[in-house]
Design a protein around this motif. Structure first.
Motif, PDB file in Angstrom:
ATOM      1  N   GLN A  13       0.832  -1.202   0.000  1.00 21.54           N
ATOM      2  CA  GLN A  13       0.000   0.000   0.000  1.00 21.54           C
ATOM      3  C   GLN A  13       0.868   1.253   0.000  1.00 21.54           C
ATOM      4  O   GLN A  13       2.015   1.238   0.464  1.00 21.54           O
ATOM      5  CB  GLN A  13      -0.913   0.002   1.214  1.00 21.54           C
ATOM      6  N   ALA A  14       0.312   2.331  -0.502  1.00 22.90           N
ATOM      7  CA  ALA A  14       1.022   3.609  -0.478  1.00 22.90           C
ATOM      8  C   ALA A  14       1.445   3.947   0.948  1.00 22.90           C
ATOM      9  O   ALA A  14       0.684   3.744   1.900  1.00 22.90           O
ATOM     10  CB  ALA A  14       0.131   4.707  -1.039  1.00 22.90           C
ATOM     11  N   GLY A  15       2.674   4.424   1.075  1.00 17.89           N
ATOM     12  CA  GLY A  15       3.237   4.723   2.378  1.00 17.89           C
ATOM     13  C   GLY A  15       4.014   3.581   2.982  1.00 17.89           C
ATOM     14  O   GLY A  15       4.717   3.760   3.987  1.00 17.89           O
ATOM     15  N   GLY A  16       3.913   2.410   2.380  1.00 21.23           N
ATOM     16  CA  GLY A  16       4.601   1.232   2.885  1.00 21.23           C
ATOM     17  C   GLY A  16       6.031   1.147   2.420  1.00 21.23           C
ATOM     18  O   GLY A  16       6.556   2.050   1.760  1.00 21.23           O
ATOM     19  N   GLN A  80      16.410  -0.281  -0.275  1.00 21.85           N
ATOM     20  CA  GLN A  80      15.374  -0.087   0.735  1.00 21.85           C
ATOM     21  C   GLN A  80      14.466   1.027   0.260  1.00 21.85           C
ATOM     22  O   GLN A  80      14.925   2.154   0.040  1.00 21.85           O
ATOM     23  CB  GLN A  80      15.992   0.271   2.087  1.00 21.85           C
ATOM     24  N   MET A  81      13.199   0.715   0.100  1.00 24.91           N
ATOM     25  CA  MET A  81      12.242   1.673  -0.431  1.00 24.91           C
ATOM     26  C   MET A  81      11.196   1.979   0.637  1.00 24.91           C
ATOM     27  O   MET A  81      10.452   1.082   1.044  1.00 24.91           O
ATOM     28  CB  MET A  81      11.572   1.115  -1.687  1.00 24.91           C
ATOM     29  N   ASN A  82      11.161   3.209   1.087  1.00 26.21           N
ATOM     30  CA  ASN A  82      10.203   3.653   2.103  1.00 26.21           C
ATOM     31  C   ASN A  82       9.272   4.702   1.506  1.00 26.21           C
ATOM     32  O   ASN A  82       9.553   5.278   0.461  1.00 26.21           O
ATOM     33  CB  ASN A  82      10.940   4.242   3.299  1.00 26.21           C
ATOM     34  N   SER A  83       8.179   4.936   2.186  1.00 25.06           N
ATOM     35  CA  SER A  83       7.204   5.954   1.758  1.00 25.06           C
ATOM     36  C   SER A  83       6.838   5.762   0.290  1.00 25.06           C
ATOM     37  O   SER A  83       6.840   6.718  -0.495  1.00 25.06           O
ATOM     38  CB  SER A  83       7.779   7.363   1.986  1.00 25.06           C
ATOM     39  N   LEU A  84       6.518   4.547  -0.070  1.00 23.47           N
ATOM     40  CA  LEU A  84       6.236   4.233  -1.464  1.00 23.47           C
ATOM     41  C   LEU A  84       4.972   4.932  -1.944  1.00 23.47           C
ATOM     42  O   LEU A  84       4.011   5.127  -1.188  1.00 23.47           O
ATOM     43  CB  LEU A  84       6.115   2.719  -1.651  1.00 23.47           C
ATOM     44  N   LYS A  85       4.996   5.304  -3.222  1.00 27.17           N
ATOM     45  CA  LYS A  85       3.883   5.996  -3.862  1.00 27.17           C
ATOM     46  C   LYS A  85       3.380   5.156  -5.034  1.00 27.17           C
ATOM     47  O   LYS A  85       4.150   4.358  -5.599  1.00 27.17           O
ATOM     48  CB  LYS A  85       4.355   7.352  -4.388  1.00 27.17           C
ATOM     49  N   PRO A  86       2.138   5.350  -5.436  1.00 27.03           N
ATOM     50  CA  PRO A  86       1.631   4.598  -6.595  1.00 27.03           C
ATOM     51  C   PRO A  86       2.503   4.791  -7.837  1.00 27.03           C
ATOM     52  O   PRO A  86       2.652   3.847  -8.640  1.00 27.03           O
ATOM     53  CB  PRO A  86       0.224   5.175  -6.787  1.00 27.03           C
ATOM     54  N   ASP A  88       5.567   4.802  -8.000  1.00 22.24           N
ATOM     55  CA  ASP A  88       6.745   3.958  -7.927  1.00 22.24           C
ATOM     56  C   ASP A  88       6.492   2.571  -8.530  1.00 22.24           C
ATOM     57  O   ASP A  88       7.422   1.769  -8.650  1.00 22.24           O
ATOM     58  CB  ASP A  88       7.203   3.779  -6.476  1.00 22.24           C
ATOM     59  N   THR A  89       5.256   2.309  -8.908  1.00 20.65           N
ATOM     60  CA  THR A  89       4.918   1.028  -9.523  1.00 20.65           C
ATOM     61  C   THR A  89       5.698   0.834 -10.811  1.00 20.65           C
ATOM     62  O   THR A  89       5.653   1.680 -11.706  1.00 20.65           O
ATOM     63  CB  THR A  89       3.412   0.946  -9.797  1.00 20.65           C
ATOM     64  N   THR A 107      12.099  -7.413 -11.092  1.00 19.96           N
ATOM     65  CA  THR A 107      11.125  -7.795 -10.069  1.00 19.96           C
ATOM     66  C   THR A 107      10.032  -6.732 -10.022  1.00 19.96           C
ATOM     67  O   THR A 107      10.316  -5.539 -10.058  1.00 19.96           O
ATOM     68  CB  THR A 107      11.797  -7.994  -8.697  1.00 19.96           C
ATOM     69  N   GLN A 108       8.790  -7.183  -9.972  1.00 17.08           N
ATOM     70  CA  GLN A 108       7.651  -6.263 -10.037  1.00 17.08           C
ATOM     71  C   GLN A 108       7.391  -5.643  -8.663  1.00 17.08           C
ATOM     72  O   GLN A 108       7.315  -6.352  -7.647  1.00 17.08           O
ATOM     73  CB  GLN A 108       6.389  -7.007 -10.494  1.00 17.08           C
ATOM     74  N   VAL A 109       7.238  -4.336  -8.663  1.00 19.05           N
ATOM     75  CA  VAL A 109       6.805  -3.594  -7.482  1.00 19.05           C
ATOM     76  C   VAL A 109       5.506  -2.894  -7.826  1.00 19.05           C
ATOM     77  O   VAL A 109       5.445  -2.134  -8.797  1.00 19.05           O
ATOM     78  CB  VAL A 109       7.864  -2.576  -7.033  1.00 19.05           C
ATOM     79  N   THR A 110       4.472  -3.167  -7.055  1.00 19.19           N
ATOM     80  CA  THR A 110       3.177  -2.548  -7.274  1.00 19.19           C
ATOM     81  C   THR A 110       2.742  -1.846  -5.990  1.00 19.19           C
ATOM     82  O   THR A 110       2.698  -2.470  -4.928  1.00 19.19           O
ATOM     83  CB  THR A 110       2.121  -3.595  -7.668  1.00 19.19           C
ATOM     84  N   VAL A 111       2.444  -0.554  -6.106  1.00 19.49           N
ATOM     85  CA  VAL A 111       2.034   0.247  -4.961  1.00 19.49           C
ATOM     86  C   VAL A 111       0.595   0.665  -5.186  1.00 19.49           C
ATOM     87  O   VAL A 111       0.289   1.370  -6.144  1.00 19.49           O
ATOM     88  CB  VAL A 111       2.936   1.463  -4.778  1.00 19.49           C
ATOM     89  N   SER A 112      -0.274   0.236  -4.300  1.00 17.01           N
ATOM     90  CA  SER A 112      -1.692   0.562  -4.427  1.00 17.01           C
ATOM     91  C   SER A 112      -2.020   1.829  -3.640  1.00 17.01           C
ATOM     92  O   SER A 112      -1.422   2.109  -2.602  1.00 17.01           O
ATOM     93  CB  SER A 112      -2.550  -0.594  -3.921  1.00 17.01           C
ATOM     94  N   SER A 113      -2.995   2.555  -4.142  1.00 17.72           N
ATOM     95  CA  SER A 113      -3.365   3.828  -3.486  1.00 17.72           C
ATOM     96  C   SER A 113      -4.446   3.612  -2.429  1.00 17.72           C
ATOM     97  O   SER A 113      -5.018   2.545  -2.322  1.00 17.72           O
ATOM     98  CB  SER A 113      -3.846   4.822  -4.526  1.00 17.72           C
TER      99      SER A 113
END
Length: 113
Positions: A13-16, A80-86, A88-89, A107-113
């Motif tokens: 999730q966003a912020g994760g 290390q990825m912090n405060s992830l945003k959509p 950043d997907t 590697t797939q990174v998916t950030v949901s809002s």
């Protein structure tokens, strides 16, 4: 032959936060390494890099949120990825510079809002 294997992607999730790892093999020396990413319909772009002596470079859009590190004894690199945003997907690719640039499979990174 250099081989790079990424791990650690997923859905968050966003912020994760997520931590990506890239394990390198086939190179005897500490090499410059880094991460790019590619979102659908966009060009691959640099996220962060780290030199053989530890100097770090970040894209403006991740400064203060992402941290790159390495284990030079293993030619491994981490993100290390912090405060992830959509936005950043993307698929994240690690690379290593030797006689040429070698890439991991992504590697797939998916950030949901």
């Amino acid at each position: 032959q250099v081989q790079l294997v990424e791990s650690g992607g997923g859905l968050v999730q966003a912020g994760g936060s997520l931590r990506l790892s890239c394990a390198g093999s086939g190179s005897s020396y500490s090499r410059p390494m880094g991460w790019h990413r590619q979102a659908p319909g966009k060009q691959r772009e640099l996220v962060a890099s780290i030199s053989s002596n530890g100097n770090r470079n970040y894209a403006d859009f991740v400064k203060g949120r992402f941290t790159i590190s390495r284990d030079s004894t293993k030619n491994s690199v981490y993100l290390q990825m912090n405060s992830l945003k959509p936005e950043d997907t993307a698929v994240y690719y690690c690379w290593l510079d030797a006689n040429r640039r070698y890439w991991g499979q992504g590697t797939q990174v998916t950030v949901s809002s």
